[in-house]
Design a protein around this motif. Sequence first.
Motif, PDB file in Angstrom:
ATOM      1  N   GLN A 171       0.949  -1.225   0.100  1.00 42.33           N
ATOM      2  CA  GLN A 171      -0.046  -0.091  -0.054  1.00 42.33           C
ATOM      3  C   GLN A 171       0.942   1.162   0.017  1.00 42.33           C
ATOM      4  O   GLN A 171       1.772   1.362   0.746  1.00 42.33           O
ATOM      5  CB  GLN A 171      -0.845  -0.012   1.138  1.00 42.33           C
ATOM      6  N   VAL A 172       0.586   2.067  -0.970  1.00 44.34           N
ATOM      7  CA  VAL A 172       1.166   3.381  -1.026  1.00 44.34           C
ATOM      8  C   VAL A 172       0.151   4.763  -0.643  1.00 44.34           C
ATOM      9  O   VAL A 172      -0.843   4.636  -1.235  1.00 44.34           O
ATOM     10  CB  VAL A 172       1.764   3.529  -2.249  1.00 44.34           C
ATOM     11  N   GLN A 173       0.711   5.448   0.198  1.00 45.60           N
ATOM     12  CA  GLN A 173      -0.079   6.688   0.229  1.00 45.60           C
ATOM     13  C   GLN A 173       0.646   8.026  -0.339  1.00 45.60           C
ATOM     14  O   GLN A 173       1.893   7.991   0.056  1.00 45.60           O
ATOM     15  CB  GLN A 173      -0.323   7.042   1.942  1.00 45.60           C
ATOM     16  N   LEU A 174      -0.066   8.619  -0.884  1.00 48.02           N
ATOM     17  CA  LEU A 174       0.512   9.863  -1.707  1.00 48.02           C
ATOM     18  C   LEU A 174      -0.250  11.090  -1.143  1.00 48.02           C
ATOM     19  O   LEU A 174      -1.320  11.181  -1.205  1.00 48.02           O
ATOM     20  CB  LEU A 174       0.391   9.770  -3.167  1.00 48.02           C
ATOM     21  N   VAL A 175       0.652  12.184  -0.710  1.00 45.94           N
ATOM     22  CA  VAL A 175       0.055  13.569  -0.473  1.00 45.94           C
ATOM     23  C   VAL A 175       0.830  14.497  -1.322  1.00 45.94           C
ATOM     24  O   VAL A 175       1.980  14.759  -1.254  1.00 45.94           O
ATOM     25  CB  VAL A 175       0.444  13.634   1.076  1.00 45.94           C
ATOM     26  N   GLU A 176       0.023  15.280  -2.060  1.00 49.86           N
ATOM     27  CA  GLU A 176       0.486  16.279  -2.922  1.00 49.86           C
ATOM     28  C   GLU A 176       0.400  17.710  -2.172  1.00 49.86           C
ATOM     29  O   GLU A 176      -0.117  17.799  -1.199  1.00 49.86           O
ATOM     30  CB  GLU A 176      -0.314  16.635  -4.184  1.00 49.86           C
ATOM     31  N   ALA A 185      -0.401  34.045 -14.815  1.00 45.18           N
ATOM     32  CA  ALA A 185      -0.066  33.598 -16.030  1.00 45.18           C
ATOM     33  C   ALA A 185       1.364  34.063 -16.381  1.00 45.18           C
ATOM     34  O   ALA A 185       1.822  35.459 -16.150  1.00 45.18           O
ATOM     35  CB  ALA A 185      -0.928  34.242 -17.200  1.00 45.18           C
ATOM     36  N   GLY A 186       2.075  33.074 -16.694  1.00 44.15           N
ATOM     37  CA  GLY A 186       3.750  33.258 -16.825  1.00 44.15           C
ATOM     38  C   GLY A 186       4.453  32.933 -15.541  1.00 44.15           C
ATOM     39  O   GLY A 186       5.902  32.974 -15.771  1.00 44.15           O
ATOM     40  N   GLY A 187       3.669  32.721 -14.513  1.00 40.11           N
ATOM     41  CA  GLY A 187       4.711  32.364 -13.184  1.00 40.11           C
ATOM     42  C   GLY A 187       5.012  30.909 -13.100  1.00 40.11           C
ATOM     43  O   GLY A 187       4.702  30.199 -14.219  1.00 40.11           O
ATOM     44  N   SER A 188       5.140  30.592 -12.036  1.00 45.55           N
ATOM     45  CA  SER A 188       5.960  29.143 -11.640  1.00 45.55           C
ATOM     46  C   SER A 188       5.208  28.639 -10.471  1.00 45.55           C
ATOM     47  O   SER A 188       4.953  29.290  -9.417  1.00 45.55           O
ATOM     48  CB  SER A 188       7.394  29.253 -11.706  1.00 45.55           C
ATOM     49  N   LEU A 189       5.231  27.276 -10.277  1.00 46.06           N
ATOM     50  CA  LEU A 189       4.756  26.705  -9.056  1.00 46.06           C
ATOM     51  C   LEU A 189       5.446  25.232  -9.156  1.00 46.06           C
ATOM     52  O   LEU A 189       5.933  24.817 -10.381  1.00 46.06           O
ATOM     53  CB  LEU A 189       3.409  26.374  -9.175  1.00 46.06           C
ATOM     54  N   ARG A 190       5.890  24.833  -7.929  1.00 45.70           N
ATOM     55  CA  ARG A 190       6.662  23.440  -7.798  1.00 45.70           C
ATOM     56  C   ARG A 190       5.623  22.398  -6.944  1.00 45.70           C
ATOM     57  O   ARG A 190       5.545  22.777  -5.860  1.00 45.70           O
ATOM     58  CB  ARG A 190       7.965  23.587  -7.102  1.00 45.70           C
ATOM     59  N   LEU A 191       5.198  21.569  -7.761  1.00 44.85           N
ATOM     60  CA  LEU A 191       4.389  20.465  -6.796  1.00 44.85           C
ATOM     61  C   LEU A 191       5.167  19.494  -6.194  1.00 44.85           C
ATOM     62  O   LEU A 191       6.365  19.242  -6.823  1.00 44.85           O
ATOM     63  CB  LEU A 191       3.211  20.021  -7.807  1.00 44.85           C
ATOM     64  N   SER A 192       4.990  19.143  -5.125  1.00 45.91           N
ATOM     65  CA  SER A 192       5.603  17.852  -4.566  1.00 45.91           C
ATOM     66  C   SER A 192       4.606  16.778  -4.123  1.00 45.91           C
ATOM     67  O   SER A 192       3.303  17.057  -4.001  1.00 45.91           O
ATOM     68  CB  SER A 192       6.059  18.139  -3.199  1.00 45.91           C
ATOM     69  N   CYS A 193       4.929  15.544  -4.255  1.00 47.02           N
ATOM     70  CA  CYS A 193       4.061  14.645  -3.865  1.00 47.02           C
ATOM     71  C   CYS A 193       4.991  13.545  -2.988  1.00 47.02           C
ATOM     72  O   CYS A 193       5.918  12.885  -3.419  1.00 47.02           O
ATOM     73  CB  CYS A 193       3.609  14.005  -5.024  1.00 47.02           C
ATOM     74  N   ALA A 194       4.741  13.508  -1.671  1.00 47.23           N
ATOM     75  CA  ALA A 194       5.317  12.543  -0.660  1.00 47.23           C
ATOM     76  C   ALA A 194       4.607  11.346  -0.612  1.00 47.23           C
ATOM     77  O   ALA A 194       3.293  11.300  -0.492  1.00 47.23           O
ATOM     78  CB  ALA A 194       5.414  13.440   0.414  1.00 47.23           C
TER      79      ALA A 194
END
Length: 124
Positions: free
Chosen positions: A1-6, A14-23
């Motif tokens: 079993q794996v649990q994922l949390v974003e 618009a034109g900006g940036s984001l960094r998503l993480s998934c633990a």
Amino acid sequence: QVQLVESGGGLVQAGGSLRLSCAASGRTFSRYVMGWFRQAPGKEREFVAVISWSGRSNSYAESVKGRFTISRDNSKNTVFLQMNSLKLEDTAVYYCAADPDSTFSRLPDEYDYWGQGTQVTVSS
């Protein structure tokens, strides 16, 4: 079993940036192909990017190629999605997913484990 949390979603111009993480929980994270998908209101869930267990192979949807980068840190059980040059049409809930069978697929049905999603909203 794996649990994922974003995490890492939010409101950006618009034109900006984001960094998503998934633990991810679980000791077998490093064996899984990991994918990012997104779903906008009224639309089906769509593929964004996928990365192999080693991190050496990846693939992107045409709509994000050259703007988004998927990466992973197996020592931290985390996969990332760096999103640059964001557009209005990138607005969606973003999900990470784990594929223990390593199909390296773009199809959501091939992924067994999903996070709860994180909202990304791009404004003009």
